[in-house]
Design an enzyme around this catalytic site. Structure first.
Site, PDB file in Angstrom:
ATOM      1  CG  ASP A  61      -2.240   0.647   1.031  1.00 51.31           C
ATOM      2  OD1 ASP A  61      -2.233   1.885   0.961  1.00 51.31           O
ATOM      3  OD2 ASP A  61      -3.289  -0.034   0.965  1.00 51.31           O
ATOM      4  CG  HIS A 108      -5.173   3.998   1.333  1.00 49.52           C
ATOM      5  ND1 HIS A 108      -4.721   2.747   0.992  1.00 49.52           N
ATOM      6  CD2 HIS A 108      -6.461   4.044   0.944  1.00 49.52           C
ATOM      7  CE1 HIS A 108      -5.698   2.066   0.415  1.00 49.52           C
ATOM      8  NE2 HIS A 108      -6.768   2.830   0.375  1.00 49.52           N
ATOM      9  CG  ASN A 122      -4.012  -1.024  22.536  1.00 48.99           C
ATOM     10  OD1 ASN A 122      -5.200  -0.792  22.346  1.00 48.99           O
ATOM     11  ND2 ASN A 122      -3.069  -0.574  21.722  1.00 48.99           N
ATOM     12  CB  THR A 124      -4.483   2.973  22.439  1.00 54.69           C
ATOM     13  OG1 THR A 124      -3.736   3.279  23.602  1.00 54.69           O
ATOM     14  CG2 THR A 124      -4.231   4.048  21.394  1.00 54.69           C
ATOM     15  CB  ILE A 126      -9.595   0.717  16.356  1.00 53.17           C
ATOM     16  CG1 ILE A 126      -8.194   0.541  15.736  1.00 53.17           C
ATOM     17  CG2 ILE A 126     -10.191   2.067  15.994  1.00 53.17           C
ATOM     18  CD1 ILE A 126      -8.190   0.284  14.255  1.00 53.17           C
ATOM     19  CB  SER A 290      -9.285   0.812   0.516  1.00 52.85           C
ATOM     20  OG  SER A 290      -8.571   0.985  -0.658  1.00 52.85           O
TER      21      SER A 290
END
Length: 351
Positions: A61, A108, A122, A124, A126, A290
């Site tokens: 990517d 991206h 964690n 944090t 997500i 994506s």
């Protein structure tokens, strides 16, 4: 309308324009309540069977923010192939590239990597689909653009350096399929075949042009094409259909691109680059195929960690995918492919 979330880029191979196919979870992740995609693919239920430990997902990517807290202790060595015509590789897969400058479109790759395998629980941000899988950052695009040769080189590097799954959230514009069929463009096609021969699962985004066909490289034999769904499990309005020569296609959450931020897919972005519309510093919401592809790449890592080979991973993904409304499983249709990926069902399917 927040159409900004569908990021388009140029892939320069043969001078042709192409598009970058952008378009309840574990406790302890503050943004997990916004991750409707995890619930749609039943990822948390699958974690009792597998968390992806030991698997490596290569993200070919725009590079990854290697210092982002979501990837602490989760990265394996990567490489940069977007070298401006100079010798390659020329870097370690960081999103800033060989010149050390981070370009806006290049958020991206970090977003894609976070969806697949961000740290989970964690405290944090997500949760990732495959919480214990590791990420191999491969930068094949610079400022959102690149060549088929660079993408192909990134795929081959990943296959040669221990990747179990390769995610390709990139794609050439409709019509480029003809070039690969005629043999005028083969770098990405040949690299996918090379990776597949080495037992690597290759997952690629369908594209965002509302076309009936999967874009290249998702079109190519050996790649699993991924179309996008919205939060209601409907085929996303921008998403291409899952039609390719070998009919290997599924669907996964990609966001709507039309609603508010929480209707799209939340993930990590390079630190400090969150957008004014809905960014939270190190996180942002984007939409596109994506975002759908790394959901499937994450599930592929969950299945690979159970000891399934590449064929077995693909079979489990397609056989257990469900078609919305109809409720059928493992039946192909051109809109959803074999259906929306179901991590829990796939992870409990006998090996």
């Amino acid at each position: 309308m927040r159409m900004r979330t569908l990021i388009t880029t140029s892939v320069i191979g043969l001078g042709l324009l192409a598009s970058q196919a952008t378009a309840t979870a574990a406790g302890g992740d503050p943004l997990s309540d916004k991750q409707w995609g995890l619930a749609q693919i039943h990822a948390p239920e699958a974690w009792a069977s597998s968390t992806g430990a030991g698997e490596v997902i290569a993200v070919v990517d725009t590079g990854v923010d290697l210092g982002h807290p979501e990837f602490a202790g989760k990265l394996v060595p990567g490489a940069t192939f977007a070298c401006g015509g100079g010798p390659a590789p020329c870097g370690d897969g960081d999103w800033r590239g060989a010149d050390g400058v981070g370009q806006e479109p290049d958020v991206h790759g970090t977003h894609v990597a976070g969806i697949a395998a961000a740290s989970t629980g964690n405290g944090t941000g997500i949760a990732g689909v495959a919480p214990d899988a590791r990420i191999m950052p491969i930068k094949a695009l610079e400022n959102g653009s690149g060549s088929f040769d660079d993408i192909g080189a990134g795929i081959r590097y990943a296959a040669d350096h221990g990747a179990n799954v390769i995610n390709l959230s990139v794609g050439a514009l409709p019509g480029t399929q003809l070039l690969t069929l005629l043999g005028q463009e083969s770098a990405a096609k040949d690299a996918i075949a090379y990776a597949r021969e080495r037992g690597v699962v290759v997952v690629a985004s369908a594209g965002n042009e509302t076309s009936p066909l999967c874009d290249t490289p998702a079109w190519e034999e050996g790649a699993l094409c991924v179309a996008a769904t919205d939060a209601n499990e409907m085929h996303a309005v921008y998403s291409n259909l899952g039609v390719s020569p070998d009919a290997k296609a599924v669907s996964a959450p990609g966001g709507s691109s039309l609603g508010d931020c929480d209707a799209d897919v939340w993930s990590a972005v390079p630190r400090g680059t969150g957008s004014p519309e809905c960014g939270q510093g190190d996180y942002d919401a984007l939409a596109g195929t994506s975002m759908a592809a790394p959901q499937v790449a994450g599930v592929a890592a969950l299945l690979g960690a159970q000891g399934r080979d590449a064929d077995g991973v693909e079979r489990a993904l397609m056989d257990t995918a469900r078609t919305p409304i109809l409720g059928t499983r493992g039946m192909f249709d051109p809109i959803y492919g074999y259906g929306v990926v179901d991590a829990a069902a796939a992870a409990t399917q006998p090996l």
